[in-house]
Enzyme design. Structure first.
Site, mmCIF file in Angstrom:
data_model
loop_
_atom_site.group_PDB
_atom_site.id
_atom_site.type_symbol
_atom_site.label_atom_id
_atom_site.label_comp_id
_atom_site.label_asym_id
_atom_site.label_seq_id
_atom_site.Cartn_x
_atom_site.Cartn_y
_atom_site.Cartn_z
ATOM 1 N N TYR A 50 0.845 -1.194 0.000
ATOM 2 C CA TYR A 50 0.000 0.000 0.000
ATOM 3 C C TYR A 50 0.878 1.240 0.000
ATOM 4 C CZ TYR A 50 -5.019 -0.535 0.162
ATOM 5 O OH TYR A 50 -6.323 -0.724 -0.196
ATOM 6 N N GLU A 52 -0.614 4.806 -0.507
ATOM 7 C CA GLU A 52 -1.445 5.997 -0.769
ATOM 8 C C GLU A 52 -0.620 7.262 -0.558
ATOM 9 O OE1 GLU A 52 -4.995 5.725 1.586
ATOM 10 O OE2 GLU A 52 -5.834 4.176 0.298
ATOM 11 N N ASP A 196 -6.049 13.255 -25.550
ATOM 12 C CA ASP A 196 -6.044 11.854 -25.102
ATOM 13 C C ASP A 196 -5.324 11.053 -26.183
ATOM 14 O OD1 ASP A 196 -6.552 9.194 -24.629
ATOM 15 O OD2 ASP A 196 -8.665 9.478 -24.100
ATOM 16 N N THR A 222 -2.877 5.660 -22.198
ATOM 17 C CA THR A 222 -2.737 4.346 -21.569
ATOM 18 C C THR A 222 -1.372 3.780 -21.941
ATOM 19 O OG1 THR A 222 -3.946 3.427 -23.430
ATOM 20 C CG2 THR A 222 -5.176 3.729 -21.390
ATOM 21 N N LYS A 225 -1.172 0.057 -25.006
ATOM 22 C CA LYS A 225 -1.515 -0.063 -26.428
ATOM 23 C C LYS A 225 -0.213 0.043 -27.215
ATOM 24 C CE LYS A 225 -6.251 1.684 -25.867
ATOM 25 N NZ LYS A 225 -6.415 2.449 -24.620
ATOM 26 N N ARG A 231 -1.157 -2.705 -18.416
ATOM 27 C CA ARG A 231 -2.425 -1.973 -18.504
ATOM 28 C C ARG A 231 -2.428 -0.853 -17.469
ATOM 29 N NH1 ARG A 231 -5.049 -5.002 -21.793
ATOM 30 N NH2 ARG A 231 -6.744 -3.520 -21.923
HETATM 31 N N1 DSN Z 1 -9.483 2.480 -25.727
HETATM 32 C C1 DSN Z 1 -10.464 1.516 -26.179
HETATM 33 C C2 DSN Z 1 -9.960 0.790 -27.379
HETATM 34 O O1 DSN Z 1 -9.487 1.499 -28.212
HETATM 35 O O2 DSN Z 1 -10.060 -0.428 -27.542
HETATM 36 C C3 DSN Z 1 -11.012 0.732 -25.109
HETATM 37 O O3 DSN Z 1 -11.518 1.565 -24.110
#
Ligand code: DSN
Length: 419
Positions: A50, A52, A196, A222, A225, A231
């Site tokens: 933990y 925080e 984004d 993210t 990808k 993730r």
């Molecule tokens: N970002 C999405 C995708 O492109 O698959 C999922 O939320």
């Protein structure tokens, strides 16, 4: 490993998933294969801790080592993107977006972002998402004649509705987004600008796709990808927003950070700063362009006519299919894609008229232009023959299955993992 002995149910599903990933062709644009080092960090004892708070300011004892992990992750990602401040704690891209909104907006404020069917994400203001419930949303559509962003229309909408925040970024727009132009629209009405780049982050880190960092107040992405990490999510921002963003992640919208994931993010950021990663990203782009051109030359329709990134959308209506059917047909041959709404779609999102295709995962396996031509041939013959009678349909499936088997064995995945 005692998992096999102690929990065979889960053990065997993990092994089956490994075999599925190994034996198939992964063309989902948002997926990739993290390195063994990323997975080792994520599967480490850091999962037990933990922490925080933030490095040096935790609410728990025993944080001396995880502080080091988070410091390294923050410094690496700041350097990679040339950002002033980074928060590496968001559990996902949606959490990252939520934190930005909650840092600078109040419920009922207006935001503007791309409509889901036109490339936007659920968290950009879709009515089913918190973003559409808490905020008034002005959706941006692509221009009908060429399926491209219309910056004049964005300016007109922004001047008319005066959103407090403009979000740009997409899950299916394959073209370059002109961050500078959107920034200047936002500035002209005193709005915040959030980019984004969940999809494009790896390409941006490698200098293959333009960076919004010099223009946007906030950049979210993210790490799993094109970034090819674990993730999770990240927020980059100018120093003047650092305190607000950090406070809105913790304690605002999240509790304990996932330190094992943050360690894996740090490993991915180090990998992303190498020449090998830059070469990988150029190949991702080259592969996407060849695959899109190959499908187009065989009679399939590519939304906007091509790609400047790792992905593109195929409109499957000209071959008499829905996105849902096309996804199932390809799956029967071991090719994984996802159905997707296309701009001005007449189908519901659960059916869709398109499929989205991306090359990050197959490129990680080492496939190049030659293999993209082979895959393009398999996909187009499958989709076209399935609109016809049963016999050619079965022949096309058998042929595509053989192609998938051959490519999967020629480009092995995780050769050191036991199946
Ligand atoms: N970002 C999405 C995708 O492109 O698959 C999922 O939320």
């Amino acid at each position: 490993m005692t998992l096999k002995k102690n929990d065979f149910d889960i053990y065997s599903l993990i092994k089956k998933e490994l075999r599925r990933q190994r034996n198939g062709l992964e063309l989902i644009a948002s997926e990739n294969f993290a390195s063994a080092d990323v997975m080792a960090a994520q599967g480490s004892v850091l999962t037990n801790k933990y922490a925080e708070g933030y490095p040096g300011r935790r609410y728990y004892g025993g944080c001396e080592y995880v502080d080091g992990v988070e410091d390294i992750a923050r410094e690496r990602v700041k350097k990679l993107f040339g950002a002033e401040h980074a928060n590496v704690q968001p559990h996902s891209g949606t959490q990252a977006n939520m934190a930005v909104y909650f840092a600078v907006l109040n419920p009922g404020d207006t935001i503007m972002g791309m409509h889901l069917a036109h490339g936007g994400h659920l968290s950009h203001g879709h009515p089913a998402s918190f973003s559409g419930k808490y905020f008034k949303v002005i959706p941006v559509n692509l221009r009908k004649k060429d399926m491209l962003l219309d910056y004049n229309e964005i300016k007109t909408l922004a001047r008319k509705h005066r959103p407090k925040l403009i979000v740009a970024g997409s899950s299916s727009y394959s073209r370059v987004i002109d961050w500078r132009r959107i920034c200047s629209v936002a500035k002209s009405i005193g709005a915040y600008f959030m980019a984004d780049i969940a999809h494009y982050a790896g390409l941006v880190a490698a200098g293959i796709y333009p960076s919004p960092v010099p223009y946007a107040d906030f950049v979210t992405f993210t790490t799993h990808k094109t970034m090819r990490g674990p993730r999770g999510g990240v927020i980059l921002c100018k120093n003047k927003f650092a305190k607000d963003i950090d406070r809105t992640i913790f304690p605002g919208t999240q509790g304990g950070p996932l330190m094992h994931v943050i360690a894996a993010k740090a490993v991915a950021f180090k990998e992303a700063s190498t020449a090998g990663f830059r070469k990988y990203q150029s190949q991702v782009l080259a592969n996407a362009r060849v695959l899109a051109a190959s499908l187009e030359s065989r009679g399939l329709k590519i939304v906007s006519g091509g790609t400047d990134s790792h992905m593109f959308m195929v409109d499957v209506t000209p071959v008499g299919l829905t996105g849902k059917d096309a996804q199932a047909i390809l799956e029967s041959a071991g090719i994984t894609v996802n159905k997707n709404s296309i701009p001005y779609d007449k189908q519901s999102p659960a059916v869709g008229s398109g499929i989205r295709i991306g090359t990050p995962a197959v490129t990680t396996r080492g496939m190049k232009e030659r293999e993209m031509e082979i895959i393009g041939d398999a996909i187009s013959s499958l989709l076209q023959k399935h609109a016809l009678a049963a016999a050619p349909k079965n022949m096309a499936t058998a042929r595509a299955q053989k192609i998938v088997r051959t490519l999967a064995s020629k480009f092995p995945l995780y050769p050191n993992l036991k199946s």
